[in-house]
Motif scaffolding. Structure first.
Motif, PDB file in Angstrom:
ATOM      1  N   GLY A 142       4.518  -3.549  -1.044  1.00 37.93           N
ATOM      2  CA  GLY A 142       3.291  -2.839  -1.365  1.00 37.93           C
ATOM      3  C   GLY A 142       3.422  -1.345  -1.573  1.00 37.93           C
ATOM      4  N   LEU A 143       4.552  -0.767  -1.249  1.00 39.88           N
ATOM      5  CA  LEU A 143       4.736   0.675  -1.394  1.00 39.88           C
ATOM      6  C   LEU A 143       6.159   0.928  -1.860  1.00 39.88           C
ATOM      7  N   ARG A 144       6.291   1.765  -2.864  1.00 41.42           N
ATOM      8  CA  ARG A 144       7.611   2.135  -3.368  1.00 41.42           C
ATOM      9  C   ARG A 144       7.981   3.515  -2.853  1.00 41.42           C
ATOM     10  N   PRO A 145       9.261   3.805  -2.761  1.00 40.56           N
ATOM     11  CA  PRO A 145       9.660   5.151  -2.320  1.00 40.56           C
ATOM     12  C   PRO A 145       9.126   6.252  -3.244  1.00 40.56           C
ATOM     13  N   GLU A 146       8.917   5.939  -4.511  1.00 42.37           N
ATOM     14  CA  GLU A 146       8.386   6.928  -5.450  1.00 42.37           C
ATOM     15  C   GLU A 146       6.933   7.289  -5.118  1.00 42.37           C
ATOM     16  N   ASP A 147       6.241   6.415  -4.382  1.00 42.74           N
ATOM     17  CA  ASP A 147       4.851   6.669  -4.013  1.00 42.74           C
ATOM     18  C   ASP A 147       4.730   7.620  -2.830  1.00 42.74           C
ATOM     19  N   VAL A 148       5.841   7.887  -2.169  1.00 44.96           N
ATOM     20  CA  VAL A 148       5.836   8.814  -1.037  1.00 44.96           C
ATOM     21  C   VAL A 148       6.105  10.215  -1.580  1.00 44.96           C
ATOM     22  N   LYS A 149       5.200  11.113  -1.321  1.00 45.40           N
ATOM     23  CA  LYS A 149       5.328  12.489  -1.810  1.00 45.40           C
ATOM     24  C   LYS A 149       5.856  13.383  -0.692  1.00 45.40           C
ATOM     25  N   VAL A 150       6.667  14.336  -1.085  1.00 43.00           N
ATOM     26  CA  VAL A 150       7.141  15.337  -0.132  1.00 43.00           C
ATOM     27  C   VAL A 150       6.298  16.582  -0.378  1.00 43.00           C
ATOM     28  N   ARG A 151       5.383  16.847   0.545  1.00 45.35           N
ATOM     29  CA  ARG A 151       4.470  17.982   0.409  1.00 45.35           C
ATOM     30  C   ARG A 151       5.074  19.187   1.117  1.00 45.35           C
ATOM     31  N   ARG A 152       5.063  20.285   0.403  1.00 46.80           N
ATOM     32  CA  ARG A 152       5.579  21.538   0.970  1.00 46.80           C
ATOM     33  C   ARG A 152       4.406  22.469   1.235  1.00 46.80           C
ATOM     34  N   SER A 153       4.415  23.049   2.405  1.00 43.97           N
ATOM     35  CA  SER A 153       3.431  24.080   2.728  1.00 43.97           C
ATOM     36  C   SER A 153       4.197  25.303   3.209  1.00 43.97           C
ATOM     37  N   ALA A 199       4.398  26.530   6.160  1.00 42.99           N
ATOM     38  CA  ALA A 199       5.013  26.352   7.482  1.00 42.99           C
ATOM     39  C   ALA A 199       6.053  25.235   7.513  1.00 42.99           C
ATOM     40  N   ALA A 200       5.799  24.123   6.834  1.00 39.20           N
ATOM     41  CA  ALA A 200       6.704  22.975   6.958  1.00 39.20           C
ATOM     42  C   ALA A 200       6.554  22.034   5.764  1.00 39.20           C
ATOM     43  N   ARG A 201       7.327  20.970   5.810  1.00 40.21           N
ATOM     44  CA  ARG A 201       7.231  19.910   4.810  1.00 40.21           C
ATOM     45  C   ARG A 201       6.757  18.641   5.510  1.00 40.21           C
ATOM     46  N   SER A 202       6.167  17.742   4.721  1.00 40.47           N
ATOM     47  CA  SER A 202       5.729  16.481   5.292  1.00 40.47           C
ATOM     48  C   SER A 202       5.810  15.378   4.246  1.00 40.47           C
ATOM     49  N   LEU A 203       5.905  14.141   4.728  1.00 39.39           N
ATOM     50  CA  LEU A 203       5.916  12.956   3.876  1.00 39.39           C
ATOM     51  C   LEU A 203       4.498  12.411   3.839  1.00 39.39           C
ATOM     52  N   VAL A 204       3.937  12.283   2.651  1.00 38.71           N
ATOM     53  CA  VAL A 204       2.551  11.861   2.482  1.00 38.71           C
ATOM     54  C   VAL A 204       2.540  10.576   1.669  1.00 38.71           C
ATOM     55  N   TYR A 205       1.762   9.596   2.152  1.00 38.63           N
ATOM     56  CA  TYR A 205       1.643   8.339   1.413  1.00 38.63           C
ATOM     57  C   TYR A 205       0.223   7.814   1.516  1.00 38.63           C
ATOM     58  N   ALA A 206      -0.164   7.034   0.521  1.00 29.71           N
ATOM     59  CA  ALA A 206      -1.458   6.354   0.505  1.00 29.71           C
ATOM     60  C   ALA A 206      -1.306   5.139  -0.401  1.00 29.71           C
ATOM     61  N   TYR A 207      -1.736   3.982   0.099  1.00 27.05           N
ATOM     62  CA  TYR A 207      -1.667   2.775  -0.711  1.00 27.05           C
ATOM     63  C   TYR A 207      -2.699   1.766  -0.229  1.00 27.05           C
ATOM     64  N   GLU A 208      -2.967   0.784  -1.085  1.00 29.59           N
ATOM     65  CA  GLU A 208      -3.870  -0.306  -0.752  1.00 29.59           C
ATOM     66  C   GLU A 208      -3.070  -1.589  -0.632  1.00 29.59           C
ATOM     67  N   ALA A 209      -3.382  -2.365   0.383  1.00 27.58           N
ATOM     68  CA  ALA A 209      -2.784  -3.682   0.556  1.00 27.58           C
ATOM     69  C   ALA A 209      -3.897  -4.712   0.350  1.00 27.58           C
ATOM     70  N   ARG A 210      -3.595  -5.738  -0.410  1.00 27.49           N
ATOM     71  CA  ARG A 210      -4.606  -6.732  -0.762  1.00 27.49           C
ATOM     72  C   ARG A 210      -4.067  -8.127  -0.467  1.00 27.49           C
ATOM     73  N   THR A 211      -4.930  -8.953   0.083  1.00 23.59           N
ATOM     74  CA  THR A 211      -4.581 -10.349   0.302  1.00 23.59           C
ATOM     75  C   THR A 211      -5.810 -11.208   0.030  1.00 23.59           C
ATOM     76  N   SER A 212      -5.564 -12.436  -0.402  1.00 21.70           N
ATOM     77  CA  SER A 212      -6.649 -13.361  -0.678  1.00 21.70           C
ATOM     78  C   SER A 212      -7.112 -14.005   0.620  1.00 21.70           C
ATOM     79  N   LEU A 213      -8.409 -13.912   0.889  1.00 24.50           N
ATOM     80  CA  LEU A 213      -8.948 -14.522   2.098  1.00 24.50           C
ATOM     81  C   LEU A 213      -9.159 -16.015   1.863  1.00 24.50           C
ATOM     82  N   PHE A 214      -9.969 -16.356   0.885  1.00 27.63           N
ATOM     83  CA  PHE A 214     -10.118 -17.733   0.411  1.00 27.63           C
ATOM     84  C   PHE A 214     -10.846 -17.699  -0.924  1.00 27.63           C
TER      85      PHE A 214
END
Length: 128
Positions: A79-90, A92-107
């Motif tokens: 559900g998530l690729r390494p390309e979807d993880v952003k390296v944010r620079r500020s 003071a520091a750097r951070s790894l930022v990610y956001a994704y949706e996971a979907r599954t069929s209920l019925f």
């Protein structure tokens, strides 16, 4: 001889069926959503391990994504690729930022969509 009670107490057959239906619904939702949350735990654990790695603290985004890709191959992250993880620079520091949706069929044609996101600070390089 005791007289019959005026009011009976207890579950009727219909209320028992309704109770089992509600329990079954929540069990189905839990069984379907649990793998999504387990996958998110693997994503979070991998990102925290990468962020705490002293050798990667001063690496560029491509190197961090390569290490992340290797970890996710071993852990079978979906559900998530390494390309979807952003390296944010500020400033003071750097951070790894990610956001994704996971979907599954209920019925039938009903899906459950869960949104995950996170911001993991990268450890500052140690000065020796």
């Amino acid at each position: 001889m005791r007289p019959f009670p005026k009011h009976q107490s207890g579950l009727t057959f219909i209320s028992l069926l309704l109770l089992l239906l509600v329990i079954g619904f929540f069990a189905t939702v839990t069984i379907k959503c649990l793998p999504l949350y387990l996958n998110q735990m693997k994503v979070s654990r991998s990102l925290h391990a990468i962020a705490e790695d002293a050798e990667l603290s001063s690496s560029d985004a491509v190197t961090i994504r390569e290490h992340l890709h290797r970890r996710w191959l071993i852990d079978s992250v979906d559900g998530l690729r390494p390309e979807d993880v952003k390296v944010r620079r500020s400033a003071a520091a750097r951070s790894l930022v990610y956001a994704y949706e996971a979907r599954t069929s209920l019925f039938y044609n009903i899906d459950v969509v869960i949104r995950f996101s996170g911001d993991v600070p990268i450890r500052l390089p140690s000065i020796e």
